[in-house]
Scaffold this active site. Structure first.
Site, mmCIF file in Angstrom:
data_model
loop_
_atom_site.group_PDB
_atom_site.id
_atom_site.type_symbol
_atom_site.label_atom_id
_atom_site.label_comp_id
_atom_site.label_asym_id
_atom_site.label_seq_id
_atom_site.Cartn_x
_atom_site.Cartn_y
_atom_site.Cartn_z
ATOM 1 N N SER A 123 -2.933 2.251 1.355
ATOM 2 C CA SER A 123 -1.571 2.735 1.569
ATOM 3 C C SER A 123 -1.303 4.064 0.879
ATOM 4 C CB SER A 123 -0.553 1.704 1.089
ATOM 5 O OG SER A 123 -0.753 0.464 1.720
ATOM 6 N N HIS A 177 2.454 4.162 -3.333
ATOM 7 C CA HIS A 177 2.905 4.863 -2.132
ATOM 8 C C HIS A 177 3.498 6.223 -2.489
ATOM 9 C CE1 HIS A 177 3.532 0.709 0.008
ATOM 10 N NE2 HIS A 177 2.262 1.019 -0.177
#
Length: 263
Positions: A123, A177
């Site tokens: 991610s 993230h």
């Protein structure tokens, strides 16, 4: 463009799928739905007590691990779509650079703010790919026109909000993230095609500065006396005992009890 013109995207997707398949085979299928923290650690997940104490390579290996089928399916779908666009815009070599720099940046921010979390997934790197695309669109907002730029901005906002909500809902690492997104945006700014912007005229220097900055954050993370909470002490002590380091495990748990005598 044909799929054959995106070798890096294809190889990265294949590598992620291969690691997940291997985990499923070795675990007897347990990795498909809910791999345990111990399993993820064995395969190289990012975890502060280990990564910050000699096992730095977990910042890399964790980028190829996923927490179940839904996690890898979502990530690989996003990478397949976003990766091809980024690889076309920046070129294969620069795409590979920004992908892994973003992944390292995400892992590093996770270590700073979530050191007690067992973190895994592509991610951070994928957010970096998205960040690099946004850097390209932002740099060319005048050529794109107001309507096209606003449409792209709304799409970016929707993507970010969705992933933040998913992060809170399923316990994904939002700091990873964020670190990947910022690293990717900066990398994309340095890697803008044709050197038509001031920062993009020095891509090698930009790459060096980004890597040096991430390394500096990693070294800083090693100096912070984090309060990782009760979960850290339990996991860390268990790991020490599994390595027959009983004295160290006992000392660690005693320190935990000094902090919270009623634990």
């Amino acid at each position: 463009m044909s799929e054959s013109k995106f070798p890096a995207t294809r190889l990265i997707v294949i590598a992620n799928l291969a690691v997940f398949a291997a985990m499923c085979v070795v675990s007897g299928g347990k990795a498909i739905s809910a791999p345990s923290s111990e399993m993820l650690l064995d395969w190289g997940a990012n975890f502060g007590p280990r990564t910050l104490n000699g096992e730095w390579w977990r910042m890399f290996s964790s980028m190829f691990l996923h927490i179940g089928f839904v996690h890898i399916a979502f990530n690989m779908a996003a990478l397949w779509n976003l990766g091809q666009s980024a690889e076309e815009l920046f070129g294969t070599r620069r795409f590979v650079n920004l992908y892994f720099i973003s992944g390292f940046g995400g892992s590093c921010l996770s270590l700073l703010f979530n050191p007690g979390v067992v973190s895994a997934g592509a991610s951070g790197a994928i957010f970096g790919v998205y960040g690099s695309l946004f850097a390209f669109f932002f740099a060319h907002r005048k050529e794109m026109g107001k309507e096209a730029f606003l449409a792209g901005s709304k799409s970016a906002t929707a993507f970010l909000v969705l992933n933040i909500v998913l992060g809170f809902t399923f316990g994904f690492d939002n700091f990873c993230h964020l670190g990947g997104l910022v690293s990717g945006f900066l990398c994309g700014t340095f890697y803008l095609p044709r050197g038509n912007k001031p920062l993009s005229r020095h891509p090698v220097l930009g790459t060096f500065l980004l890597i040096a900055s991430i390394y500096g954050l990693f070294k800083y993370a090693q100096t912070i006396p984090f309060d990782l909470g009760d979960r850290y002490y339990v996991l860390a002590a268990r790991e020490l005992m599994q390595s027959d380091r009983y004295a160290e495990a006992s000392e660690l748990l005693n320190n935990a009890l000094v902090r919270k005598p009623n634990n």
